[in-house]
Enzyme design. Structure first.
Site, mmCIF file in Angstrom:
data_model
loop_
_atom_site.group_PDB
_atom_site.id
_atom_site.type_symbol
_atom_site.label_atom_id
_atom_site.label_comp_id
_atom_site.label_asym_id
_atom_site.label_seq_id
_atom_site.Cartn_x
_atom_site.Cartn_y
_atom_site.Cartn_z
ATOM 1 N N ASN A 157 -5.404 7.055 -2.560
ATOM 2 C CA ASN A 157 -6.741 7.665 -2.427
ATOM 3 C C ASN A 157 -6.742 8.990 -1.679
ATOM 4 O OD1 ASN A 157 -6.321 6.359 0.004
ATOM 5 N ND2 ASN A 157 -8.427 5.646 0.192
ATOM 6 N N GLU A 255 -2.781 0.784 8.650
ATOM 7 C CA GLU A 255 -4.116 1.351 8.408
ATOM 8 C C GLU A 255 -4.614 0.666 7.141
ATOM 9 O OE1 GLU A 255 -5.795 3.371 10.242
ATOM 10 O OE2 GLU A 255 -4.306 4.220 11.585
ATOM 11 N N CYS A 289 -11.337 4.393 2.723
ATOM 12 C CA CYS A 289 -11.353 3.192 3.564
ATOM 13 C C CYS A 289 -12.519 3.216 4.539
ATOM 14 C CB CYS A 289 -10.036 3.083 4.321
ATOM 15 S SG CYS A 289 -9.670 4.590 5.219
ATOM 16 N N GLU A 463 -3.905 6.809 14.346
ATOM 17 C CA GLU A 463 -3.352 8.060 13.831
ATOM 18 C C GLU A 463 -4.221 9.215 14.314
ATOM 19 O OE1 GLU A 463 -2.877 7.368 9.549
ATOM 20 O OE2 GLU A 463 -0.907 6.500 9.933
HETATM 21 P P1 NAP Z 1 -2.241 -1.234 -1.942
HETATM 22 O O1 NAP Z 1 -2.350 -1.890 -3.238
HETATM 23 O O2 NAP Z 1 -2.051 -2.073 -0.741
HETATM 24 O O3 NAP Z 1 -1.064 -0.162 -2.069
HETATM 25 C C1 NAP Z 1 -0.738 0.730 -1.035
HETATM 26 C C2 NAP Z 1 0.727 1.081 -1.142
HETATM 27 O O4 NAP Z 1 1.498 -0.092 -0.868
HETATM 28 C C3 NAP Z 1 1.156 1.551 -2.532
HETATM 29 O O5 NAP Z 1 2.138 2.562 -2.373
HETATM 30 C C4 NAP Z 1 1.746 0.293 -3.131
HETATM 31 O O6 NAP Z 1 2.656 0.526 -4.168
HETATM 32 C C5 NAP Z 1 2.434 -0.287 -1.915
HETATM 33 N N1 NAP Z 1 2.756 -1.718 -2.010
HETATM 34 C C6 NAP Z 1 2.048 -2.720 -2.562
HETATM 35 N N2 NAP Z 1 2.715 -3.899 -2.431
HETATM 36 C C7 NAP Z 1 3.857 -3.621 -1.767
HETATM 37 C C8 NAP Z 1 4.976 -4.407 -1.339
HETATM 38 N N3 NAP Z 1 5.031 -5.711 -1.533
HETATM 39 N N4 NAP Z 1 5.975 -3.784 -0.695
HETATM 40 C C9 NAP Z 1 5.932 -2.456 -0.471
HETATM 41 N N5 NAP Z 1 4.923 -1.672 -0.857
HETATM 42 C C10 NAP Z 1 3.886 -2.232 -1.489
HETATM 43 O O7 NAP Z 1 -3.523 -0.322 -1.641
HETATM 44 P P2 NAP Z 1 -4.199 0.760 -2.602
HETATM 45 O O8 NAP Z 1 -5.078 0.044 -3.555
HETATM 46 O O9 NAP Z 1 -3.188 1.696 -3.132
HETATM 47 O O10 NAP Z 1 -5.057 1.583 -1.560
HETATM 48 C C11 NAP Z 1 -6.376 1.295 -1.283
HETATM 49 C C12 NAP Z 1 -6.486 0.522 0.018
HETATM 50 O O11 NAP Z 1 -6.001 1.332 1.098
HETATM 51 C C13 NAP Z 1 -7.915 0.199 0.364
HETATM 52 O O12 NAP Z 1 -7.993 -1.122 0.834
HETATM 53 C C14 NAP Z 1 -8.235 1.195 1.499
HETATM 54 O O13 NAP Z 1 -9.262 0.766 2.347
HETATM 55 C C15 NAP Z 1 -6.917 1.296 2.175
HETATM 56 N N6 NAP Z 1 -6.830 2.534 2.953
HETATM 57 C C16 NAP Z 1 -6.862 2.444 4.306
HETATM 58 C C17 NAP Z 1 -6.827 3.603 5.063
HETATM 59 C C18 NAP Z 1 -6.877 3.538 6.563
HETATM 60 O O14 NAP Z 1 -6.593 4.555 7.189
HETATM 61 N N7 NAP Z 1 -7.215 2.421 7.169
HETATM 62 C C19 NAP Z 1 -6.753 4.849 4.438
HETATM 63 C C20 NAP Z 1 -6.718 4.895 3.036
HETATM 64 C C21 NAP Z 1 -6.754 3.723 2.311
HETATM 65 P P3 NAP Z 1 2.390 -0.144 -5.633
HETATM 66 O O15 NAP Z 1 1.065 0.338 -6.059
HETATM 67 O O16 NAP Z 1 3.539 0.338 -6.419
HETATM 68 O O17 NAP Z 1 2.378 -1.638 -5.464
#
Ligand code: NAP
Length: 485
Positions: A157, A255, A289, A463
């Site tokens: 994102n 995060e 997020c 962060e």
């Molecule tokens: P996600 O599905 O958890 O994926 C995030 C990253 O983790 C991707 O690079 C993904 O790669 C990787 N990943 C997934 N499973 C993994 C595993 N078993 N081992 C290693 N890496 C793995 O999240 P998203 O849908 O991309 O992002 C949206 C989420 O991020 C939302 O919940 C949002 O709230 C959160 N977010 C939080 C913040 C904050 O600062 N708190 C900031 C931005 C976003 P793959 O897609 O290849 O699995």
């Protein structure tokens, strides 16, 4: 991708200062979510290349830790300036692969660069302590040292800023990084790798790997040479990674997801609250997020707020992020569209009234209309889960106590917002909200100068700000004996 500095477009992983040769046909195609056109193919790495990056990072980190902080600071400052110089191209890369409007992408580059600049300065301020001796011949000196090699996983994102937010403190503190961007948005991370080389960061210090998530995750988590994991993404993935980090007792920063309440009390400045709600809800098509996920409005001003909110949200123009007049781009992929639709249909089944939008945009594809749901209630999915789409459910409330209880009734604790002009209420509610961040009379809260992060299931660690460096440092003390003459 049509950009001026074509060197920024890389299709291979960046390991030990080199762009990996294309492997035997193992490539992934990347598409523009606005029109499903292919942007390019990136080559994927396997376990061998990931281990090579970890080894290179170990060597580079040991040398980098000894580099004077002023030199580290200068290298990071060069990177900062290169990001600014290439702002327009870097912004276009984000829009091509992620979909957000160019204006937001330009802002993302400035936001990420600000973390690099901030931590370039902080590199010079990694102070220790001197503790009075506990015996007359003793003195205790506390020093801070880099944790070592850091594994880093980022989401789609904010494909540039989420990485920059980690690069700043990691490199400033003397750590090395092995990073995996999200599969939908590798080009922004690879462009940062190119700029890190241009800035003169030593080979092996910053590695970007295109790889399957499970393979990368397990290589990083099993390696005892990797001393820390920093992850931004969903709570579900964060929990898995946290568990797997236990075997090598890694330091972990997470995060994770949010489910921000946005509360408007009846003494609020209504215009300002409406503008704040729009900024907090619809940025990046609701895919942040810290997006307002639940808008609570005190019953006396409920109708008036809804009227003004609807009028302004109607003006949001949906389209391809590369077009100058676009305010809202597409969702990232089919899954995001399915989840958004599910939240809307569930809300209507449970008594919600669609006051605006509610369906796929007439542009089709991954575009969804900016949506407002009146008469929302706490049984709905929108009240309990992150939507990650342009859907604003509006809930009515009667009292301060009631709304705080409803706002806190969530496993998430990232961002929260409220609007009031009452000073005492401002303090009370700020203290009562169980969230890492509170926006008081504002819908935009993030800055490199503030400690971004969540509590509860929204994560651990911070962060930005002076606190951000601590996540990448170990504390050591030296007990000095024989000081007496
Ligand atoms: P996600 O599905 O958890 O994926 C995030 C990253 O983790 C991707 O690079 C993904 O790669 C990787 N990943 C997934 N499973 C993994 C595993 N078993 N081992 C290693 N890496 C793995 O999240 P998203 O849908 O991309 O992002 C949206 C989420 O991020 C939302 O919940 C949002 O709230 C959160 N977010 C939080 C913040 C904050 O600062 N708190 C900031 C931005 C976003 P793959 O897609 O290849 O699995």
């Amino acid at each position: 991708m049509e950009i001026i500095n074509k060197n920024l477009i890389k299709h291979q992983s960046y390991i030990d200062g080199e762009w990996l040769e294309m492997l035997d046909g193992s490539t992934t195609s990347i598409y523009n979510p606005a029109n499903q056109e292919k942007i390019g193919d990136v080559s994927s790495c396997g376990i061998k290349e990931i281990n090579k990056a970890i080894e290179a990072a170990c060597i580079a980190q040991k040398k980098w830790a000894k580099v004077p902080s002023k030199e580290k600071s200068e290298a990071l400052n060069r990177l900062y300036l290169l990001m600014l110089e290439n702002q327009e191209d870097l912004a276009k890369i984000i829009t091509y692969e992620q979909g957000k409007p160019l204006l937001e992408s330009r802002g993302e580059i400035l936001y990420g660069a600000a973390y690099i600049q901030w931590f370039a300065e902080e590199a010079k301020r990694i102070y220790g302590d001197i503790i009075p001796g506990h015996m007359s011949d003793r003195r205790t000196v506390v020093i801070k040292q880099p944790i070592g090699v850091v594994g880093c996983i980022t989401p789609w994102n904010f494909p540039s800023a989420m990485l920059a937010r980690k690069m700043g403190p990691a490199l400033a503190s003397g750590c090395a990084m092995v990073c995996k961007p999200a599969p939908q948005t590798p080009y922004s991370a690879l462009a940062l790798a190119y700029l890190s080389k241009e800035a003169g960061l030593p080979k092996g210090l910053f590695n970007v790997i295109i790889s399957d998530a499970e393979i990368f995750g397990s290589a990083i988590l099993k390696s005892s040479a990797v001393r820390k994991l920093t992850f931004t993404g969903s709570t579900a993935t964060g929990k898995k990674l946290l568990k797997a980090s236990a075997d090598t007792v890694k330091r972990v920063s997470l995060e994770l997801g949010g489910h921000a309440p946005f509360i408007v009390f009846d003494d609020a400045d209504l215009e300002s609250a409406i503008d704040g709600a729009i900024a907090a809800k619809y940025r990046n098509s609701g895919q942040t997020c810290v997006c307002a996920n639940r808008i609570y409005v005190q019953s006396k001003i409920y109708e008036k707020f809804c009227e003004g909110f609807i009028e302004k949200v109607k003006l949001i123009k949906t389209g391809n992020g590369l077009d100058d007049d676009t305010d809202q781009g597409p969702l990232i992929d089919e899954n995001a569209l399915i989840k958004t639709k599910k939240h809307v249909s569930n809300a209507t089944e449970l008594g919600g009234l669609i006051a605006l939008g509610g369906k796929t945009h007439k542009l089709g594809g991954l575009f969804f209309e900016p949506t407002i749901i009146k008469n929302s209630n706490d049984k709905m999915l929108v009240a309990n889960e992150e939507t990650f789409g342009p859907v604003a459910p509006i809930f009515a409330f009667e009292t301060e106590r009631e709304v705080i209880q409803r706002a806190n009734n969530s496993p998430y604790g990232l961002a929260s917002y409220f609007y009031t002009r009452d000073l005492a209420k401002s303090w009370r509610v700020s203290e009562e909200l169980e969230y890492g961040m509170v926006g008081l009379n504002t819908g935009i809260i993030s800055s490199e100068m503030a400690p971004f992060g969540g509590i509860k299931e929204s994560g651990m660690g911070r962060e930005g700000s002076k606190y951000g460096m601590d996540d990448y440092l170990e504390i050591k003390y030296i007990s000095i004996a024989g000081v007496d003459d």
